[in-house]
Motif scaffolding. Structure first.
Motif, mmCIF file in Angstrom:
data_model
loop_
_atom_site.group_PDB
_atom_site.id
_atom_site.type_symbol
_atom_site.label_atom_id
_atom_site.label_comp_id
_atom_site.label_asym_id
_atom_site.label_seq_id
_atom_site.Cartn_x
_atom_site.Cartn_y
_atom_site.Cartn_z
ATOM 1 N N GLN A 42 -3.414 -12.815 10.471
ATOM 2 C CA GLN A 42 -2.550 -13.139 9.319
ATOM 3 C C GLN A 42 -2.151 -11.693 8.744
ATOM 4 O OE1 GLN A 42 -3.938 -16.072 6.421
ATOM 5 N NE2 GLN A 42 -5.296 -17.218 8.053
ATOM 6 N N SER A 46 1.684 -10.603 8.645
ATOM 7 C CA SER A 46 2.449 -10.275 7.431
ATOM 8 C C SER A 46 2.822 -8.899 7.185
ATOM 9 C CB SER A 46 1.564 -10.642 6.279
ATOM 10 O OG SER A 46 1.373 -12.193 6.186
ATOM 11 N N GLU A 49 6.047 -8.455 9.008
ATOM 12 C CA GLU A 49 7.214 -8.705 8.178
ATOM 13 C C GLU A 49 7.659 -7.947 6.980
ATOM 14 O OE1 GLU A 49 6.158 -12.887 7.191
ATOM 15 O OE2 GLU A 49 6.011 -13.631 9.216
ATOM 16 N N ALA A 50 6.496 -7.395 6.218
ATOM 17 C CA ALA A 50 6.813 -6.518 5.183
ATOM 18 C C ALA A 50 7.377 -5.214 5.717
ATOM 19 C CB ALA A 50 5.552 -5.989 4.427
ATOM 20 N N ALA A 60 10.934 -8.891 -1.370
ATOM 21 C CA ALA A 60 10.150 -9.791 -0.471
ATOM 22 C C ALA A 60 8.993 -8.945 0.447
ATOM 23 C CB ALA A 60 11.269 -10.474 0.715
ATOM 24 N N GLU A 63 5.897 -8.783 -1.714
ATOM 25 C CA GLU A 63 5.143 -10.171 -1.501
ATOM 26 C C GLU A 63 4.340 -10.243 -0.283
ATOM 27 O OE1 GLU A 63 3.326 -13.399 -2.622
ATOM 28 O OE2 GLU A 63 4.650 -12.214 -3.774
ATOM 29 N N ARG A 64 5.098 -9.986 0.824
ATOM 30 C CA ARG A 64 4.383 -10.053 2.165
ATOM 31 C C ARG A 64 3.246 -9.011 2.317
ATOM 32 N NH1 ARG A 64 7.058 -13.886 2.382
ATOM 33 N NH2 ARG A 64 8.444 -14.662 3.985
ATOM 34 N N GLN A 67 0.325 -10.332 0.626
ATOM 35 C CA GLN A 67 -0.511 -11.237 1.513
ATOM 36 C C GLN A 67 -1.199 -10.548 2.529
ATOM 37 O OE1 GLN A 67 2.842 -13.832 2.874
ATOM 38 N NE2 GLN A 67 2.957 -14.674 0.831
ATOM 39 N N ALA A 68 -0.571 -9.364 3.149
ATOM 40 C CA ALA A 68 -1.393 -8.559 4.219
ATOM 41 C C ALA A 68 -2.421 -8.134 3.827
ATOM 42 C CB ALA A 68 -0.220 -7.726 4.902
#
Length: 262
Positions: A42, A46, A49-50, A60, A63-64, A67-68
């Motif tokens: 995960q 993430s 993606e970030a 965005a 936020e990613r 999460q990472a």
């Protein structure tokens, strides 16, 4: 202990249902490793993606990457004190360093006080929360009171149990109501104490411990003394100004160990 982890009912060489299947340590170690791998995947997903979003959508990306960092910290907590810990520690700092350099990192300020809410910083304080409570725990194997004489099962042993949920309760293998374990198959399973809404749970205390039984039972923020911050930053400091966090820049300064009782 059998080398097999499952047998079809009636299969040649299959053990008797509910019979002893050996110590549970290997099952516990495998479960911990699976949690580490899951959170690590995960975190890396993430993080990727970030990095992609940072080019044109920093909000965005922010936020990613949070999460990472959260997933990386959870992987670290599950790996704590094992041979897997080092890799998760490195991953936390790798993601944190990228965030600091590309998106910035700052302390939280609310109601006149500062706090550290970064998952990396919190993970470097080796402490967590432990609940002291009483409750009726139901044995996952026989569905009886785990503490009663009616339950013959031991927490440090595994047993051959039939998979799948039934009218009496959740799957005896994974304690889930819906899963892929088959009702025509026996699996090696650990004994789990199930606490439900009918367990008459009474909370007595919440304590800070060095390593909590539930690896993810950690603090959500660390308070920061404003006076000490002012002394460190100098005379130009005014409460409320943005204060950067540079913990992930450079080398790791190490962990702070909780000095209380486990």
């Amino acid at each position: 202990m059998s080398a097999h982890s499952s047998f079809r009912l009636g299969e040649v060489g299959a053990p008797a249902e509910d019979s002893d299947a050996g110590p549970t340590k290997d099952l516990t170690d495998a479960y911990i490793a699976s949690r580490v791998r899951s959170y690590r995947r995960q975190a890396k997903r993430s993080f990727q993606e970030a990095q992609r979003l940072a080019v044109g959508n920093k909000s965005a990306a922010e936020e990613r990457v949070k999460q990472a960092l959260d997933a990386a910290a959870r992987a670290f907590w599950w790996a704590e004190d094992s041979e897997l810990e080092g890799q998760q520690h490195q991953l936390m700092h790798k993601i944190g360093r990228w965030k600091r350099k590309n998106l910035g990192c700052s302390l939280s300020f609310n109601g006149g006080t500062y706090a550290q809410r970064c998952s990396v910083a919190i993970a470097h304080k080796k402490m967590g929360l432990s609940m002291g409570f009483t409750a009726t725990r139901i044995c996952s194997v026989c569905r009886r009171d785990l503490a009663s004489d009616d339950c013959p099962h031991f927490r440090d042993r595994s047993y051959w149990v039939r998979g799948g949920a039934d009218a009496d309760g959740p799957c005896r293998v994974c304690t889930q109501d819906s899963c892929k374990h088959r009702t025509d198959t026996l699996y090696r399973a650990s004994v789990v104490g199930i606490i439900s809404a009918q367990s008459n749970m009474v909370l007595h205390e919440i304590s800070i411990v060095r390593k909590p039984a539930q690896p993810e039972a950690r603090l959500t923020e660390l308070p920061i003394d404003t006076q000490e911050l002012a002394e460190h930053l100098g005379s130009n400091f005014l409460p409320g100004v943005s204060v950067s966090c540079d913990q992930c820049l450079g080398g790791c300064s190490g962990f702070i160990e909780f000095s209380g009782q486990d």
